[in-house]
Design a protein around this motif. Structure first.
Motif, short mmCIF file in Angstrom:
data_model
loop_
_atom_site.label_atom_id
_atom_site.label_comp_id
_atom_site.label_asym_id
_atom_site.label_seq_id
_atom_site.Cartn_x
_atom_site.Cartn_y
_atom_site.Cartn_z
N ASP A 246 0.83 -1.20 0.00
CA ASP A 246 0.00 0.00 0.00
C ASP A 246 0.86 1.26 0.00
O ASP A 246 0.62 2.20 -0.75
CB ASP A 246 -0.92 0.01 1.22
CG ASP A 246 -1.91 -1.16 1.21
OD1 ASP A 246 -2.68 -1.26 0.25
OD2 ASP A 246 -1.88 -1.97 2.15
N HIS A 247 1.87 1.28 0.84
CA HIS A 247 2.73 2.46 0.95
C HIS A 247 3.56 2.69 -0.31
O HIS A 247 3.59 3.79 -0.85
CB HIS A 247 3.66 2.31 2.16
CG HIS A 247 2.97 2.43 3.49
ND1 HIS A 247 2.32 1.37 4.08
CD2 HIS A 247 2.82 3.49 4.33
CE1 HIS A 247 1.82 1.76 5.25
NE2 HIS A 247 2.10 3.03 5.42
N VAL A 248 4.23 1.64 -0.79
CA VAL A 248 5.18 1.87 -1.88
C VAL A 248 4.49 1.98 -3.23
O VAL A 248 4.94 2.73 -4.11
CB VAL A 248 6.29 0.80 -1.90
CG1 VAL A 248 7.10 0.88 -0.60
CG2 VAL A 248 5.74 -0.60 -2.11
N PHE A 249 3.38 1.25 -3.45
CA PHE A 249 2.65 1.41 -4.71
C PHE A 249 2.08 2.82 -4.81
O PHE A 249 2.12 3.44 -5.88
CB PHE A 249 1.51 0.40 -4.81
CG PHE A 249 1.93 -1.03 -5.07
CD1 PHE A 249 3.25 -1.42 -4.98
CD2 PHE A 249 1.00 -1.99 -5.38
CE1 PHE A 249 3.64 -2.73 -5.21
CE2 PHE A 249 1.36 -3.31 -5.61
CZ PHE A 249 2.69 -3.68 -5.52
N LEU A 250 1.53 3.31 -3.69
CA LEU A 250 0.99 4.67 -3.71
C LEU A 250 2.11 5.69 -3.89
O LEU A 250 1.96 6.64 -4.67
CB LEU A 250 0.22 4.93 -2.42
CG LEU A 250 -0.44 6.31 -2.30
CD1 LEU A 250 -1.39 6.57 -3.46
CD2 LEU A 250 -1.19 6.43 -0.96
N ALA A 251 3.23 5.50 -3.20
CA ALA A 251 4.36 6.42 -3.35
C ALA A 251 4.86 6.44 -4.80
O ALA A 251 5.15 7.51 -5.36
CB ALA A 251 5.49 6.03 -2.40
N HIS A 252 4.95 5.27 -5.43
CA HIS A 252 5.41 5.19 -6.81
C HIS A 252 4.43 5.92 -7.74
O HIS A 252 4.85 6.66 -8.65
CB HIS A 252 5.55 3.73 -7.22
CG HIS A 252 6.38 3.51 -8.44
ND1 HIS A 252 5.86 3.46 -9.70
CD2 HIS A 252 7.71 3.31 -8.59
CE1 HIS A 252 6.82 3.26 -10.58
NE2 HIS A 252 7.95 3.16 -9.93
N GLY A 253 3.13 5.72 -7.51
CA GLY A 253 2.14 6.42 -8.32
C GLY A 253 2.22 7.93 -8.13
O GLY A 253 2.07 8.69 -9.10
N LEU A 254 2.44 8.38 -6.91
CA LEU A 254 2.56 9.82 -6.65
C LEU A 254 3.79 10.41 -7.33
O LEU A 254 3.77 11.56 -7.78
CB LEU A 254 2.61 10.08 -5.14
CG LEU A 254 1.32 9.75 -4.36
CD1 LEU A 254 1.55 9.95 -2.87
CD2 LEU A 254 0.15 10.58 -4.85
N LEU A 255 4.86 9.64 -7.43
CA LEU A 255 6.04 10.12 -8.15
C LEU A 255 5.76 10.24 -9.65
O LEU A 255 6.23 11.16 -10.31
CB LEU A 255 7.23 9.20 -7.89
CG LEU A 255 7.77 9.24 -6.45
CD1 LEU A 255 8.91 8.24 -6.28
CD2 LEU A 255 8.23 10.65 -6.08
N ASP A 256 5.00 9.29 -10.21
CA ASP A 256 4.56 9.44 -11.60
C ASP A 256 3.73 10.71 -11.76
O ASP A 256 3.87 11.43 -12.76
CB ASP A 256 3.72 8.22 -12.03
CG ASP A 256 4.55 6.97 -12.22
OD1 ASP A 256 5.68 7.06 -12.71
OD2 ASP A 256 4.05 5.88 -11.86
N LEU A 257 2.87 10.97 -10.80
CA LEU A 257 2.03 12.16 -10.86
C LEU A 257 2.88 13.42 -10.73
O LEU A 257 2.62 14.43 -11.42
CB LEU A 257 0.97 12.09 -9.76
CG LEU A 257 -0.10 13.18 -9.72
CD1 LEU A 257 -0.79 13.33 -11.06
CD2 LEU A 257 -1.12 12.87 -8.62
#
Length: 528
Positions: A246-257
């Protein structure tokens, strides 16, 4: 995959898996995580090859996700079931007569030839082999080849088929739909946010980036309580402790954003999520990250999984996030932590690299995007220690009175243990005799511990090095640790790796004993 029945040609998106070697016969369930990853794959396939079919498949998948998988406030649901009206696939299957009725005789005939729809039907029930006379819409050949066989111009045929597919979608919308799993999961939404942001950036579609931002705001607002992420949200209620994924998938998506939108807030939110991962999920002894946090409900064991399955491994994505944030923030410690993950799972990467491709991808980026000097610095043996470690309600920090020392002399080290209000250290878990509620070990042949003694204990403001919130005070235990440097210690850098063992308890429970590894470095002076 794109031509097969696993692809929903009428509505967009992909089923969860196929049951044959041709990707023809799907299990009709449609999952958010599959479609998020597949849409991104088709975006990159178009970027690398220029093949328009790939761009079109990505766009139709995004269209389905935005139309049928999105909550009213912007987050994304989890899945559509395979069954409707008690029959698997009934929503997606077509009789030839239904196609002709929806499209008319002329357009219906050409559609049936292009998409393999027959009177007898091409669908067989997996369990019984029975053929009920229904069809899975699919392409046996690329559309350009079919156009040549039909004597038609490919773009004109594509336009006609697009119009026909839209009419069939409208007709299908009047059927009883499958059940919608309408919970919002942090990890799967992270995959979706990243896919939309990346797709919008590459395809030149600002509306995708905007949709990703709306979803990100929803997740951060509704799936975070007291600064901690929750795993699941549904009908206004967020629940379950969030996992590593949950933490790292969301963090990775936020970096794409962040990269797509240019807003620093998304980078900062990703960095905050990574901070929780480092404090609560890291294996500080061997490297890598546990699936559950150190304050999760008690389990028989905390797993540390490097293997990719239907979604990437949390450890692989954590390494990617560390490296991306190292570049964006300049925090070199992140490179070191990524390098420790590669060493922790190095044997698996060597023996079965295709079982851990997300880690392999991170390793490739580590070599491609960081200089040899940066990698040497990250992999220095004495860089592996930490001077501050948080474990549950206890944070341990270590400092040294001097940065250099002569061989044969002693150096004073101080341990600070900050203990959250309501907790204490169990006296029985420390040294024999109860003199100290902790055990300390120095793991080097070039130095030995002297007489360890308690310096102070009581309630005090939280020292700034603990990065704790300013609310209230904590118990602070100070321990003096004299270290005698061996007379024959070689001049130069000397790592002093400490292991501190303690057991935290409150009035209701006693936690399992914890051992944290910390390390200082001193310079041993030569003679003179």
């Amino acid at each position: 995959l794109r031509r097969g029945g696993i692809h929903d040609h009428v509505g967009g998106g992909f089923a969860r898996y196929a049951t044959d070697e041709r990707w023809f016969l799907p299990h009709f369930e449609k999952m958010l995580y599959d479609n998020a990853q597949l849409a991104r794959a088709y975006v990159d396939a178009w970027r690398l090859t220029g093949t328009e079919d790939y761009r079109r498949t990505a766009a139709r998948t995004f269209a389905w996700l935005l139309r049928e998988m999105r909550h009213g406030e912007g987050a994304f649901y989890s899945a559509w079931d395979a069954d409707s009206e008690g029959e698997e696939g009934k929503f997606y299957l077509w009789r030839r007569a239904e196609v002709l009725e929806a499209l008319g005789a002329a357009e219906g005939e050409i559609f049936c030839r292009v998409y393999g729809v027959s009177e007898a039907g091409n669908y067989s029930e997996e369990a019984t082999g029975r053929r009920p006379g229904t069809n899975i819409v699919h392409l046996e050949q690329p559309l350009a080849a079919i156009a040549a066989d039909e004597g038609l111009e490919p773009t004109a045929l594509q336009a006609r088929m697009d119009d026909a597919l839209e009419k069939l979608r409208a007709a299908r919308s009047r059927r009883v739909p499958p059940h919608l799993d309408d919970k919002v999961l942090a990890s799967w939404n992270g995959l979706m946010i990243g896919s939309l942001a990346h797709g919008g950036h590459v395809l030149g579609e600002p509306r995708y980036v905007a949709a990703a931002a709306v979803a990100a705001r929803f997740v951060l607002a509704h799936l975070r309580e007291g600064g901690r992420l929750r795993r699941s949200w549904r009908a206004g209620e967020a629940k379950l402790d969030a996992y590593l994924d949950d933490h790292v998938f969301l963090a990775h998506g936020l970096l794409d954003l962040h990269e797509a939108a240019g807003a620093a807030v998304w980078r900062d939110e990703a960095d905050a999520l990574l901070g929780v991962v480092l404090a609560r999920f890291a294996d500080r002894r061997d490297g890598g990250f546990y699936f559950t946090s150190d304050d999760h409900e008690p389990l028989l064991t905390r797993s540390k999984n490097p293997f990719d399955q239907a979604i990437p491994s949390g450890n692989g994505v954590a390494a990617l996030v560390l490296l991306r944030l190292a570049r964006l923030t300049g925090k070199r410690d992140y490179v070191r932590l990524a390098a420790r993950s590669f060493h922790a799972f190095g044997g698996i990467l060597e023996r079965a690299p295709r079982a851990s491709e997300s880690l392999l991808l991170a390793l490739a980026q580590y070599h491609d995007r960081f200089t040899a000097e940066e990698r040497r610095e990250a992999e220095r043996p004495d860089a592996a220690g930490q001077t501050r470690v948080a474990r549950g309600p206890v944070t341990v920090a270590v400092s040294c009175a001097a940065s250099d020392v002569a061989a044969g002399d002693a150096v004073a080290i101080e341990l600070r243990l900050a203990i959250e209000p309501g907790w204490r250290l169990d006296e029985t878990g420390g040294e024999p005799g109860g003199r100290l509620p902790i055990r300390i070990r120095l793991d080097t042949q070039d130095a030995v511990l002297g007489e360890v003694r308690r310096a102070a204990r009581g309630t005090a403001p939280v020292p700034p090095e603990f990065d704790a919130p300013p609310s209230g005070s904590e118990q602070i235990l100070l321990v003096n640790v004299p270290v005698q440097i061996a007379p024959d210690a070689q001049p130069g850098r000397l790592a002093l790796p400490l292991q501190v063992t303690f057991q935290a308890c409150d009035d209701r429970r006693r936690l399992a004993p914890e051992t944290v590894a910390l390390a200082l470095e001193v310079i041993v002076r030569g003679e003179g």
